[in-house]
Design a protein around this motif. Sequence first.
Motif, short mmCIF file in Angstrom:
data_model
loop_
_atom_site.label_atom_id
_atom_site.label_comp_id
_atom_site.label_asym_id
_atom_site.label_seq_id
_atom_site.Cartn_x
_atom_site.Cartn_y
_atom_site.Cartn_z
N GLY A 35 42.94 5.39 0.03
CA GLY A 35 43.30 5.23 -1.37
C GLY A 35 44.81 5.04 -1.44
O GLY A 35 45.53 5.51 -0.57
N THR B 116 46.84 5.64 -4.40
CA THR B 116 47.60 6.46 -5.33
C THR B 116 48.21 7.66 -4.62
O THR B 116 47.70 8.10 -3.59
N ASP C 142 38.74 -4.40 -0.22
CA ASP C 142 39.07 -3.82 -1.53
C ASP C 142 37.78 -3.62 -2.31
O ASP C 142 37.10 -4.59 -2.65
N ARG D 237 37.57 -1.99 -5.24
CA ARG D 237 37.84 -1.71 -6.65
C ARG D 237 37.16 -2.75 -7.54
O ARG D 237 37.11 -3.93 -7.18
N ASN E 292 41.13 -5.17 -9.53
CA ASN E 292 42.15 -5.12 -8.49
C ASN E 292 43.44 -5.82 -8.89
O ASN E 292 44.27 -6.11 -8.04
N ALA F 71 48.78 -0.78 -10.51
CA ALA F 71 48.50 -0.61 -9.09
C ALA F 71 49.73 -0.77 -8.20
O ALA F 71 49.67 -0.48 -7.02
N CYS G 141 40.35 1.86 -2.23
CA CYS G 141 40.25 2.05 -3.68
C CYS G 141 41.48 2.84 -4.12
O CYS G 141 42.40 3.07 -3.35
N ALA G 142 41.48 3.26 -5.36
CA ALA G 142 42.66 3.93 -5.90
C ALA G 142 42.74 5.41 -5.56
O ALA G 142 43.83 5.95 -5.35
N GLU G 143 41.61 6.10 -5.51
CA GLU G 143 41.60 7.56 -5.33
C GLU G 143 42.35 7.98 -4.07
O GLU G 143 42.12 7.43 -3.00
N ASP G 144 43.22 8.97 -4.21
CA ASP G 144 44.01 9.40 -3.06
C ASP G 144 43.19 10.17 -2.03
O ASP G 144 43.46 10.11 -0.84
#
Length: 148
Positions: free
Chosen positions: A10, A12, A33, A35, A38, A43, A118-121
């Motif tokens: 991720g 973030t 990716d 997401r 995107n 982002a 994806c975005a989640e850390d």
Amino acid sequence: MGNVQVSTIGFTKSSAEDFFDRLQKAGVKTIVDVRLHNTSQLAGFAKAADLAFFLKRIGGIDYVHQPLFAPTEAIMKAYKTDKGDWKTFSRDFLDLMAERKIEQQVKPEALRGACLLCAEDKPHRCHRTLVCEYLNDRWGGRLHVEHL
């Protein structure tokens, strides 16, 4: 046949330096990716066109957007915007992947050296982990997954 090494990441809560260092140290060949969206300005360095450029320039890493591995807008809204629970999100997303038959549309070898983004850390409570678990279930444990 054998096992296929795949990782997840991720972006973030990560600096660009740390993000790209983790990918290079893991020997990632391709970012997949996962997401739904995107191209968000929020982002930062992970906006699709910029990310593809940075990946290639910094690490010689290819970039592929794979919306087949993303939840629908409705599933995401129910979880994120409407503050739904993880159990419902997981069930709905697993059902969606089964309906899409993603295990038949992608071969395990296509993910060799890949890293799902994806975005989640963190990988727990993240759809990239659900994708790996779903595929591993369908492919008889072929994926060896490392969360970066």
